[in-house]
Every structure is written in structure tokens, then in C-alpha cells.
Scaffold this active site. Structure first.
Site, PDB file in Angstrom:
ATOM      1  N   CYS A   1      37.765  56.561  63.181  1.00  0.00           N
ATOM      2  CA  CYS A   1      38.604  55.405  62.882  1.00  0.00           C
ATOM      3  C   CYS A   1      40.045  55.864  63.045  1.00  0.00           C
ATOM      4  O   CYS A   1      40.555  55.909  64.146  1.00  0.00           O
ATOM      5  CB  CYS A   1      38.332  54.920  61.464  1.00  0.00           C
ATOM      6  SG  CYS A   1      36.647  54.336  61.181  1.00  0.00           S
TER       7      CYS A   1
ATOM      8  N   HIS B   1      40.671  59.449  57.593  1.00  0.00           N
ATOM      9  CA  HIS B   1      40.034  60.707  57.202  1.00  0.00           C
ATOM     10  C   HIS B   1      40.575  61.895  57.989  1.00  0.00           C
ATOM     11  O   HIS B   1      41.407  61.742  58.891  1.00  0.00           O
ATOM     12  CB  HIS B   1      38.514  60.606  57.372  1.00  0.00           C
ATOM     13  CG  HIS B   1      38.054  60.351  58.767  1.00  0.00           C
ATOM     14  ND1 HIS B   1      37.795  61.348  59.670  1.00  0.00           N
ATOM     15  CD2 HIS B   1      37.792  59.191  59.424  1.00  0.00           C
ATOM     16  CE1 HIS B   1      37.395  60.825  60.817  1.00  0.00           C
ATOM     17  NE2 HIS B   1      37.393  59.508  60.696  1.00  0.00           N
TER      18      HIS B   1
END
Length: 234
Positions: free
Chosen positions: A198, A182
Site C-alpha cells: 500500500c 507500513h
């Protein structure tokens, strides 16, 4: 650039020998500290992004090293089919395979989940300006995030949302891995292990990857060789 191990050991031995000798009358000149190479101006594609529902400001100059810019490189994974995404959390790179010879490389910031999950996944879906839905287990550890749980509808998209402008959701055997690629990476954290997220890209790069990645594509997340010292997502 720091010296290699052999040079370091040689220098250490020389320093030890020098400490055992008698001082001399010679004046030892001090060498100036090495000066960091200036970072060249960013490519135009790191400017402010127009036409988005929320602001995507330009990446500030002088922060992101050139090696972490989005760029086409020799493909280090020639065995992978075209379109494969390969994430190397330790190197801070994400590669999108273009051909057996070439790949598009993105700089990435890594976080807790980048060191706790690895393997082969499938790009199940991707979202523009996604909502951030906090797992209940995280809300239990951090009660201040309770308003943003799945049950409460998550956090509205836009500035301040940890997922940024785009998010790619990875599944394995039909199950959500909770692993995301993302946007919303702060430029100073690109290529580094930080205690959130992440795999995080600059929003400009997350938008570019979103436009290129195909639904159902193979995503290979390499295992981290670093200690799992990061505690919680976001």
C-alpha cells in the site's frame, strides 16, 4: 535533470532543421553525458535500530535521494489539523502535519492499493511487528499464500514479513479499508510505484511515524492520477 517540454520541442526542431542541411567540414564535439549528483551521507537516524525484537539494518548509503529522507518541511496542507497524515501516492510522499506552518515529510514507496483506494480514513490501530494476514481473495489468486491467510493465522512477524517493523491500519465508517501504511520498503523502491504493498516506508521511518501518530487521527489519501497498472498486493 531532464529538460522541460519547451526545451525538448525546441531541441527537436533544431535537430530536424540540422538534418535537412548539407554536412559541413566542421567537427562537432560530443558533449559528455550529465553526471548524477552524488547522494550525501544519510542522517544518523537511518542507521541500524537497536532494541527491536528483530533486526532493523542500516539503510545502505548512496541509494535514497535526499528529497526522500525524513525531514521537516513547509506544510503543504495548512488547512489540516495537527496530527493529520496526508498520503500522496503519485509524489511518493507521506506528510504528518505538525502545525499550520510545518509538516514532517517521509519518502514512501507505493503499490497496487495506493492506486485503487483514496479518501478520508481513521487510524484505527497500529501494530509493532505485525502479522501479515492474507485475504482469501488474494490466496485464491496466489495459492502459495494460503498458509498465511486469516484462517491459518497469518505470517509470523520478522524479517521477510511484507509489513515490516510497524503497520498502521486505516478504517472508514468502521470498516477496514485494507489500506496499510507500513515498513519494509526496499530503499531502491522508495518514492516509486512498485507492484506490491500500500504505502511502504523505510522501517526506520515506519517506527518514527508509529511513535508520533495518534490513535484515531485523520488520514487523507489523495487520489492517484496515474493509470491503475499494478495488479496485486505484495
Amino acid at each position: 535533470m531532464s529538460m522541460n517540454r519547451r526545451s525538448f520541442l525546441a531541441a527537436g526542431a533544431a535537430a530536424s532543421l540540422a538534418a535537412c542541411t548539407q554536412p559541413t567540414s566542421e567537427v562537432v564535439s560530443r558533449q559528455p553525458s550529465p553526471v548524477s549528483e552524488p547522494i550525501p551521507p544519510l542522517p544518523a537516524f537511518y542507521g541500524a535500530v537497536e532494541g527491536e525484537p528483530y533486526p532493523v539494518p542500516a539503510v545502505p548509503e548512496g541509494i535514497v535521494p535526499q528529497r526522500l529522507w525524513r525531514q521537516e518541511v513547509d506544510n503543504p496542507y495548512p488547512q489540516e489539523p495537527e496530527g493529520t497524515i496526508v498520503v500522496d501516492p503519485d509524489a511518493g510522499y507521506l506528510h504528518l502535519v505538525l502545525s499550520p506552518e510545518r509538516a514532517l515529510r517521509y519518502g514512501a514507496g507505493t503499490g497496487a492499493a495506493a492506486f485503487s483506494w483514496s479518501g478520508i480514513a481513521r487510524l484505527q490501530y497500529a501494530r509493532e511487528w505485525p502479522r501479515w494476514k492474507v485475504p482469501e481473495s488474494m490466496a485464491e489468486r496466489r495459492p502459495e499464500l494460503e498458509p498465511y491467510t486469516v484462517a491459518n493465522g497469518g505470517m509470523d512477524p520478522g524479517p521477510g514479513n511484507p509489513l515490516g517493523a510497524r503497520a498502521l491500519y486505516l478504517f472508514q465508517n468502521g470498516q477496514d479499508t485494507l489500506y496499510r501504511i507500513h515498513g519494509a520498503c526496499e530503499p531502491e523502491h522508495l518514492g516509486k510505484a512498485v507492484s506490491s504493498g500500500c504505502i511502504r516506508l523505510l522501517d526506520q521511518d515506519a517506527i518514527d511515524l508509529y511513535n508520533r501518530a495518534k490513535h484515531g487521527t485523520r488520514v487523507w489519501v489523495l487520489p492517484s492520477m496515474k493509470p491503475q497498472r499494478l495488479g496485486a498486493l505484495y
